[in-house]
Design a protein around this motif. Sequence first.
Motif, PDB file in Angstrom:
ATOM      1  N   SER A   5      31.273  45.018  36.916  1.00  0.00           N
ATOM      2  CA  SER A   5      31.117  46.025  35.870  1.00  0.00           C
ATOM      3  C   SER A   5      30.531  45.451  34.581  1.00  0.00           C
ATOM      4  O   SER A   5      30.231  46.196  33.653  1.00  0.00           O
ATOM      5  N   THR A   6      30.357  44.147  34.502  1.00  0.00           N
ATOM      6  CA  THR A   6      29.823  43.524  33.286  1.00  0.00           C
ATOM      7  C   THR A   6      28.402  44.001  32.964  1.00  0.00           C
ATOM      8  O   THR A   6      28.115  44.331  31.814  1.00  0.00           O
ATOM      9  N   THR A   8      27.052  46.795  33.678  1.00  0.00           N
ATOM     10  CA  THR A   8      27.165  48.195  33.272  1.00  0.00           C
ATOM     11  C   THR A   8      27.656  48.293  31.838  1.00  0.00           C
ATOM     12  O   THR A   8      27.128  49.067  31.029  1.00  0.00           O
TER      13      THR A   8
END
Length: 92
Positions: A5-6, A8
């Motif tokens: 998720s980084t 994003t």
Amino acid sequence: MLVPSTPTLALIALGLIVLIGGAVRVIRSLRRFARARTLVGDRVGDGVGLLKARTAALKVAIAGRRPKEQARTRANPAYDRRGGGDRRITNG
């Protein structure tokens, strides 16, 4: 270890920064436009006021040059347009 998720979160942060920067520019432009609109409105209002004053002065000057019998215009406050008659008090 890289969390999936980084990227994003990085894109969301970058998008917010770009959005805030664009909003600041738009607000600045709107303020300049409002200031210019106010200046133009004031100048137009002044011009309209001067034009009305000149028109009124011309009506008074023209009414002053006419004989008294012909002075039945809107510039003559003694003339009653509603009744079509003269409101001046006469002794006769």
